[in-house]
Design an enzyme around this catalytic site. Sequence first.
Site, PDB file in Angstrom:
ATOM      1  N   LYS A 148      23.450  32.182  36.874  1.00 61.12           N
ATOM      2  CA  LYS A 148      23.709  33.218  35.848  1.00 61.12           C
ATOM      3  C   LYS A 148      23.451  33.168  34.464  1.00 61.12           C
ATOM      4  O   LYS A 148      23.379  34.145  33.740  1.00 61.12           O
ATOM      5  CB  LYS A 148      24.972  33.796  36.232  1.00 61.12           C
ATOM      6  CG  LYS A 148      25.506  34.304  37.584  1.00 61.12           C
ATOM      7  CD  LYS A 148      26.868  34.675  37.660  1.00 61.12           C
ATOM      8  CE  LYS A 148      27.293  34.709  39.007  1.00 61.12           C
ATOM      9  NZ  LYS A 148      26.637  35.627  40.142  1.00 61.12           N
ATOM     10  N   GLU A 155      32.696  36.258  30.127  1.00 57.53           N
ATOM     11  CA  GLU A 155      32.168  37.723  29.938  1.00 57.53           C
ATOM     12  C   GLU A 155      33.347  38.545  29.780  1.00 57.53           C
ATOM     13  O   GLU A 155      34.536  38.257  30.330  1.00 57.53           O
ATOM     14  CB  GLU A 155      31.613  38.188  31.334  1.00 57.53           C
ATOM     15  CG  GLU A 155      30.165  38.194  31.464  1.00 57.53           C
ATOM     16  CD  GLU A 155      29.612  38.529  32.710  1.00 57.53           C
ATOM     17  OE1 GLU A 155      30.181  39.197  33.610  1.00 57.53           O
ATOM     18  OE2 GLU A 155      28.433  38.137  33.074  1.00 57.53           O
ATOM     19  N   HIS A 170      36.047  40.627  45.755  1.00 55.92           N
ATOM     20  CA  HIS A 170      34.678  40.611  44.583  1.00 55.92           C
ATOM     21  C   HIS A 170      33.695  40.765  45.724  1.00 55.92           C
ATOM     22  O   HIS A 170      32.497  40.363  45.366  1.00 55.92           O
ATOM     23  CB  HIS A 170      34.595  39.484  43.785  1.00 55.92           C
ATOM     24  CG  HIS A 170      35.582  39.461  42.650  1.00 55.92           C
ATOM     25  ND1 HIS A 170      35.938  40.640  41.701  1.00 55.92           N
ATOM     26  CD2 HIS A 170      36.501  38.551  42.223  1.00 55.92           C
ATOM     27  CE1 HIS A 170      36.757  40.297  40.754  1.00 55.92           C
ATOM     28  NE2 HIS A 170      37.140  39.115  41.566  1.00 55.92           N
ATOM     29  N   ARG A 214      16.469  38.141  47.083  1.00 51.27           N
ATOM     30  CA  ARG A 214      16.584  37.968  48.592  1.00 51.27           C
ATOM     31  C   ARG A 214      16.573  39.750  49.201  1.00 51.27           C
ATOM     32  O   ARG A 214      16.961  40.624  48.409  1.00 51.27           O
ATOM     33  CB  ARG A 214      17.465  37.316  49.302  1.00 51.27           C
ATOM     34  CG  ARG A 214      18.829  37.668  48.865  1.00 51.27           C
ATOM     35  CD  ARG A 214      20.107  36.837  49.480  1.00 51.27           C
ATOM     36  NE  ARG A 214      21.252  37.027  48.648  1.00 51.27           N
ATOM     37  CZ  ARG A 214      22.136  37.864  48.717  1.00 51.27           C
ATOM     38  NH1 ARG A 214      21.888  38.972  49.446  1.00 51.27           N
ATOM     39  NH2 ARG A 214      23.333  37.731  47.909  1.00 51.27           N
TER      40      ARG A 214
HETATM   41  P1  ADP Z   1      24.929  41.190  49.112  1.00 42.59           P
HETATM   42  O1  ADP Z   1      25.074  41.068  47.547  1.00 42.59           O
HETATM   43  O2  ADP Z   1      23.983  40.967  49.750  1.00 42.59           O
HETATM   44  O3  ADP Z   1      26.184  41.810  49.507  1.00 42.59           O
HETATM   45  P2  ADP Z   1      26.749  38.903  49.235  1.00 42.59           P
HETATM   46  O4  ADP Z   1      26.933  38.425  48.018  1.00 42.59           O
HETATM   47  O5  ADP Z   1      27.906  39.605  50.108  1.00 42.59           O
HETATM   48  O6  ADP Z   1      25.204  39.507  49.444  1.00 42.59           O
HETATM   49  O7  ADP Z   1      26.173  37.429  50.176  1.00 42.59           O
HETATM   50  C1  ADP Z   1      25.217  37.555  51.116  1.00 42.59           C
HETATM   51  C2  ADP Z   1      25.354  36.259  52.014  1.00 42.59           C
HETATM   52  O8  ADP Z   1      24.965  35.180  51.384  1.00 42.59           O
HETATM   53  C3  ADP Z   1      26.861  36.026  52.515  1.00 42.59           C
HETATM   54  O9  ADP Z   1      26.676  35.304  53.685  1.00 42.59           O
HETATM   55  C4  ADP Z   1      27.510  35.054  51.434  1.00 42.59           C
HETATM   56  O10 ADP Z   1      28.391  34.269  52.095  1.00 42.59           O
HETATM   57  C5  ADP Z   1      26.105  34.291  51.112  1.00 42.59           C
HETATM   58  N1  ADP Z   1      26.085  33.765  49.670  1.00 42.59           N
HETATM   59  C6  ADP Z   1      25.743  34.512  48.600  1.00 42.59           C
HETATM   60  N2  ADP Z   1      25.843  33.945  47.449  1.00 42.59           N
HETATM   61  C7  ADP Z   1      26.218  32.454  47.973  1.00 42.59           C
HETATM   62  C8  ADP Z   1      26.382  31.237  47.187  1.00 42.59           C
HETATM   63  N3  ADP Z   1      26.267  30.959  46.006  1.00 42.59           N
HETATM   64  N4  ADP Z   1      26.644  30.008  47.961  1.00 42.59           N
HETATM   65  C9  ADP Z   1      26.881  30.480  49.342  1.00 42.59           C
HETATM   66  N5  ADP Z   1      26.705  31.444  50.003  1.00 42.59           N
HETATM   67  C10 ADP Z   1      26.349  32.487  49.373  1.00 42.59           C
HETATM   68  P1  ADP Z   2      28.494  37.269  42.821  1.00 48.20           P
HETATM   69  O1  ADP Z   2      27.218  36.161  42.359  1.00 48.20           O
HETATM   70  O2  ADP Z   2      29.666  36.528  43.190  1.00 48.20           O
HETATM   71  O3  ADP Z   2      28.027  38.542  43.391  1.00 48.20           O
HETATM   72  P2  ADP Z   2      28.747  38.860  40.372  1.00 48.20           P
HETATM   73  O4  ADP Z   2      28.556  38.554  39.185  1.00 48.20           O
HETATM   74  O5  ADP Z   2      27.467  39.882  40.939  1.00 48.20           O
HETATM   75  O6  ADP Z   2      29.013  37.686  41.355  1.00 48.20           O
HETATM   76  O7  ADP Z   2      30.011  39.618  40.393  1.00 48.20           O
HETATM   77  C1  ADP Z   2      30.661  40.082  41.579  1.00 48.20           C
HETATM   78  C2  ADP Z   2      31.679  41.078  41.491  1.00 48.20           C
HETATM   79  O8  ADP Z   2      32.742  40.837  40.599  1.00 48.20           O
HETATM   80  C3  ADP Z   2      31.300  42.607  41.015  1.00 48.20           C
HETATM   81  O9  ADP Z   2      30.605  43.206  42.065  1.00 48.20           O
HETATM   82  C4  ADP Z   2      32.360  43.061  40.290  1.00 48.20           C
HETATM   83  O10 ADP Z   2      33.102  43.813  41.236  1.00 48.20           O
HETATM   84  C5  ADP Z   2      33.123  41.868  39.903  1.00 48.20           C
HETATM   85  N1  ADP Z   2      32.758  41.605  37.954  1.00 48.20           N
HETATM   86  C6  ADP Z   2      31.815  40.866  37.962  1.00 48.20           C
HETATM   87  N2  ADP Z   2      31.661  40.602  36.573  1.00 48.20           N
HETATM   88  C7  ADP Z   2      32.334  41.131  36.068  1.00 48.20           C
HETATM   89  C8  ADP Z   2      32.863  41.795  34.867  1.00 48.20           C
HETATM   90  N3  ADP Z   2      32.335  41.222  33.594  1.00 48.20           N
HETATM   91  N4  ADP Z   2      34.047  42.800  34.604  1.00 48.20           N
HETATM   92  C9  ADP Z   2      34.559  43.230  35.928  1.00 48.20           C
HETATM   93  N5  ADP Z   2      34.259  42.763  36.829  1.00 48.20           N
HETATM   94  C10 ADP Z   2      33.198  42.047  37.133  1.00 48.20           C
END
Ligand code: ADP
Ligand code: ADP
Length: 497
Positions: A118, A202, A237, A294
């Site tokens: 990130k 953040e 989340h 992806r």
């Molecule tokens: P999407 O954003 O497509 O909804 P998710 O964040 O729910 O995706 O993740 C999709 C799949 O990838 C899930 O099976 C989740 O467990 C896996 N995944 C995503 N990021 C990671 C990570 N950093 N390490 C392990 N598994 C991950």
């Molecule tokens: P991941 O890699 O686990 O998907 P993200 O950065 O996409 O991580 O964040 C996952 C979720 O966490 C977001 O969809 C949102 O609900 C919450 N989130 C992330 N960043 C923030 C933020 N700065 N403020 C509030 N909620 C956040």
Amino acid sequence: MKTIKKLLVANRGEIALRVMRTAKEMGIKTVAVYSEADRNALHVRYADEAILLGPPPSNQSYLLGDKIIEESLRLGVDAIHPGYGFLSENAEFSQKVRDAGLMFLGPKPYAIDTMGDKLKAKQAVKNYDVPLVPGTDEAITDVPAAQKLAEEIGYPVLIKAAAGGGGKGMRIVRGSDEFVEQMNLAVSEATSAFGNGSVFIEKYVDSPRHIEIQVLADQHGNVVHLFERECSVQRRHQKVVEEAPSSILTPETRDAMGLAAVNVAKACDYEGAGTVEFIYDASGSFYFLEMNTRLQVEHPVTELITGVDLVREQIRIAEGRELSFAQEDLTIHGHAVEVRVYAEDPSENFMPDIGNLKLYQRPQGPGIRVDDGLEQGMDVPIYYDPMIAKLIVHAGNREMAMDRMIRAIDEYRIGGVKTTLPFCRFTMEHEAFRSGDFDTHFVQKHYEPSMLNRIDDEGAEVAALMGAWILSTQSAKAVESTSSSAGSNAWRRNRTL
Ligand code: ADP
Ligand code: ADP
Ligand code: MG
């Protein structure tokens, strides 16, 4: 231009099947991989050939990149599709696939590597006119300095792991007094979970909505976006309900977010299908969160509103073809909603509830798509993500799509494990969701497990009815009596046994 004649899908379950279905339509032969837990899985039976990788744990099966490449070469495979999860965001794997002379259905290693972190992602997009959440764009090494910055930003702030994903690796800090403690916890968690202790802060956005943009980029410099998906209904989340388009975006904001997403793709020399995630705040501003390099779990809602098969485009792009449409050729048709059917108990804090799918009948009829990888009688394995299926509906407008989803949920019969379906039905009926006035705190704000518990009291009766129904050779009469005895209360009809 090289054409793909044989494709190996390095994944399992619903996404493996979904990819193979498009391959089949394109006349491409398919190869499945599987673990010992998935011997009888649908994706294995659907493929033209299948390779046993090893025992159930992912690190002895679906994560064995070298073995997957070796088998691909042995079987004369041209390309590998990684699906989501597992090896999909592993830059090293994508490099090895290319080094072996195979096509990887995803972006180049540089893009995966940059967007998989990130912090690297924030740095990459800095000069591309992409709004970022206020915070640090470098790993925190000086804790007192970070604490000072947190005060400037204003609490609450979020400490995030640079390598985080899947909703893991985030800690909210509500005040200065807990900053140091939370920081230490975040670093040690990030180190153990992701093997990378790098964290940053953040601003914790108030009333945030999660809105993401689908992009497609070919090898000739053409990049388009396919509008947004709203994924604000989340638990831990993680997304449970997704829709396209979002109920809140104006055409101007949609264009601005689309442009920002295209810029993110350009910033990392992107190729293929990807998703740029944004957080959208109560004032209508949006900020870049991360890019997922992806195919996304929720990609079907975009397919339904645009008419574009994203897997077909991934294949065409990997073959070196130009995108067959431009931005102005794309329009939004109607509204699509997806719910994730997880084997989880929504009345017990969404705890996984895996086991045998004693009863499993999919909904049918107009506007319904079910992407799944299991059949009645199969086990939901404990080794992997407990998602049973994705239920997706498409209709003329949002209201009709929500009503269609309720009808589809009511037709879905799942027994043996508890599922998120009753929660999804609750969401479809809830005033806040229906009116479009909701954010990522929907579950905390509006959802009461006690509502489902009340239904639990009636569970025994429904269980008896469903049992009788299965035994009655599923005659039309029995179906009728099950639904009418259960009355109009759909919670009861959807109670899992
Ligand atoms: P999407 O954003 O497509 O909804 P998710 O964040 O729910 O995706 O993740 C999709 C799949 O990838 C899930 O099976 C989740 O467990 C896996 N995944 C995503 N990021 C990671 C990570 N950093 N390490 C392990 N598994 C991950
Ligand atoms: P991941 O890699 O686990 O998907 P993200 O950065 O996409 O991580 O964040 C996952 C979720 O966490 C977001 O969809 C949102 O609900 C919450 N989130 C992330 N960043 C923030 C933020 N700065 N403020 C509030 N909620 C956040
Ligand atoms: Mg994310």
